[in-house]
Design an enzyme around this catalytic site. Structure first.
Site, PDB file in Angstrom:
ATOM      1  N   LYS A 129      15.799 -11.808   6.343  1.00  0.00           N
ATOM      2  CA  LYS A 129      14.944 -12.919   5.893  1.00  0.00           C
ATOM      3  C   LYS A 129      14.127 -13.507   7.046  1.00  0.00           C
ATOM      4  O   LYS A 129      13.070 -14.089   6.833  1.00  0.00           O
ATOM      5  CB  LYS A 129      15.806 -13.985   5.217  1.00  0.00           C
ATOM      6  CG  LYS A 129      16.436 -13.483   3.906  1.00  0.00           C
ATOM      7  CD  LYS A 129      17.467 -14.458   3.328  1.00  0.00           C
ATOM      8  CE  LYS A 129      18.092 -13.870   2.055  1.00  0.00           C
ATOM      9  NZ  LYS A 129      19.224 -14.683   1.547  1.00  0.00           N
ATOM     10  N   TYR A 134      12.707  -7.336  -2.243  1.00  0.00           N
ATOM     11  CA  TYR A 134      13.843  -8.113  -1.724  1.00  0.00           C
ATOM     12  C   TYR A 134      15.096  -7.237  -1.541  1.00  0.00           C
ATOM     13  O   TYR A 134      15.750  -7.274  -0.500  1.00  0.00           O
ATOM     14  CB  TYR A 134      14.134  -9.295  -2.663  1.00  0.00           C
ATOM     15  CG  TYR A 134      15.348 -10.069  -2.250  1.00  0.00           C
ATOM     16  CD1 TYR A 134      15.317 -10.908  -1.138  1.00  0.00           C
ATOM     17  CD2 TYR A 134      16.564  -9.924  -2.924  1.00  0.00           C
ATOM     18  CE1 TYR A 134      16.444 -11.600  -0.722  1.00  0.00           C
ATOM     19  CE2 TYR A 134      17.704 -10.613  -2.513  1.00  0.00           C
ATOM     20  CZ  TYR A 134      17.631 -11.439  -1.416  1.00  0.00           C
ATOM     21  OH  TYR A 134      18.754 -12.110  -0.996  1.00  0.00           O
TER      22      TYR A 134
HETATM   23  N1  GLU Z   1      21.750  -8.882  -0.922  1.00  0.00           N
HETATM   24  C1  GLU Z   1      22.484 -10.115  -0.880  1.00  0.00           C
HETATM   25  C2  GLU Z   1      22.098 -10.965  -2.048  1.00  0.00           C
HETATM   26  O1  GLU Z   1      20.933 -11.181  -2.253  1.00  0.00           O
HETATM   27  C3  GLU Z   1      22.180 -10.798   0.409  1.00  0.00           C
HETATM   28  C4  GLU Z   1      23.084 -11.913   0.612  1.00  0.00           C
HETATM   29  C5  GLU Z   1      23.155 -12.367   2.031  1.00  0.00           C
HETATM   30  O2  GLU Z   1      23.249 -11.626   3.011  1.00  0.00           O
HETATM   31  O3  GLU Z   1      23.121 -13.593   2.122  1.00  0.00           O
HETATM   32  O4  GLU Z   1      22.934 -11.417  -2.794  1.00  0.00           O
END
Ligand code: GLU
Length: 309
Positions: free
Chosen positions: A67, A191
């Site tokens: 992110k 995403y």
């Molecule tokens: N792929 C995970 C989700 O979106 C990422 C969560 C994370 O690392 O905070 O639930």
């Protein structure tokens, strides 16, 4: 600092016995089967010297650490208008909470909770097909880490998509408020793939180095972002980078950082170094338990906390 190598080894030696603690993310099989005893640390200073130990060269799923990279890309594309779509406040809620989103009419609190990161994926998608946007993200991370071998784990990406019901709920909810510009499945495709980037601690520390060096990669000499933007991304990592445990991380570690449910944490000591740790067992806030302790030890021993030594 010549004794940094001794320090990473000391931290590793001290905390290795605790690597079984915590809970490995199990929402997809490829994360659930990761060995909980893995533990790697890598530090890169502004001269490019690397201090590393343990499983520091084994790629793991960086998940939400991505992110930071997509936010950097989105800010590059859309500048400050990004903040019309996503806030800059800690959420005080779980990373995937939908409750707050309703109160705030579909505008996510910050770019590091899932809803916010999904909005950021939507803005990275502008002018692209999903495949192009995913390619852009991968190439950007390769450029930051100066490593063309970095890739997405296709199995993780597939499982994210197959199990991502809550993310689908968040995205549809935001779409209902008119907060996403592209089709929900395109946005989530981006995403889910960014979450599935596989990187080692060494690669991750290298990719974060520009944030420790006023926005400029000190090894390649490339300016990635302005110093003001680097400072602001660091501020967001400090206040929002550890889900609902961000305050606790600031209290104990005092470094801007971003964690992921794969057990990785990328942290930045401005003017000094970039650090990445990996240990898959998570604490109750979903942050790497041993990774957080390792960074706390590092900050204590080096005096690198941004709040003073
Ligand atoms: N792929 C995970 C989700 O979106 C990422 C969560 C994370 O690392 O905070 O639930």
């Amino acid at each position: 600092m010549a004794d940094l190598q001794a320090l990473v080894e000391e931290i590793h030696h001290t905390l290795k016995p605790r690597t079984g603690e915590g809970k490995v993310a199990d929402y997809i099989p490829s994360l659930a089967r990761v060995d909980p005893n893995k533990f790697g640390i890598a530090i890169i200073d502004l001269n490019g010297t690397v201090y590393k130990t343990g499983d520091c060269d084994e790629a793991f799923s960086i998940q939400s650490v991505s992110k930071v990279f997509t936010l950097t890309l989105a800010l590059g594309k859309h500048g400050e208008t990004t903040w019309n779509r996503v806030g800059r406040e800690p959420s005080g809620s779980a990373f995937n909470s939908i409750v707050q989103l309703e109160h705030e009419h579909g505008k996510p609190r910050n770019p590091f909770i899932n809803a916010g990161a999904i909005v950021i994926s939507d803005s990275v998608l502008a002018g692209h097909t999903p495949r192009e946007a995913i390619g852009e993200i991968v190439r950007f991370v390769q450029y930051l880490a100066d490593d063309p071998t970095i890739a997405i784990d296709p199995e993780v990406a597939r499982s994210e998509a197959a199990t991502g019901f809550r993310n689908m709920a968040l995205a549809n909810f935001m779409k209902s408020y008119g907060k996403l510009q592209h089709p929900v499945d395109h946005v989530l495709g981006v995403y889910f793939h960014q979450c599935a980037l596989a990187m080692s601690c060494t690669q991750l520390a290298r990719a974060g180095l520009f944030l420790a060096a006023n926005g400029k990669n000190p090894i390649t000499g490339h300016t990635v972002v302005s110093s003001q933007r680097a400072r602001r991304i660091n501020a967001l990592m400090l206040t929002c980078g550890h889900y609902d445990g961000s305050g606790d991380f600031a209290y104990h570690v005092g470094l801007p950082g971003k964690s992921g449910v794969g057990g990785g944490i990328m942290a930045v000591a401005p003017g000094k170094a970039s650090v990445a740790v990996w240990s898959p067992g998570l604490n109750q806030n979903g942050n790497s338990l041993v990774g957080s302790l390792a960074l706390e030890m590092l900050a204590n021993k080096t005096g690198w906390s941004v709040f003073g030594g």
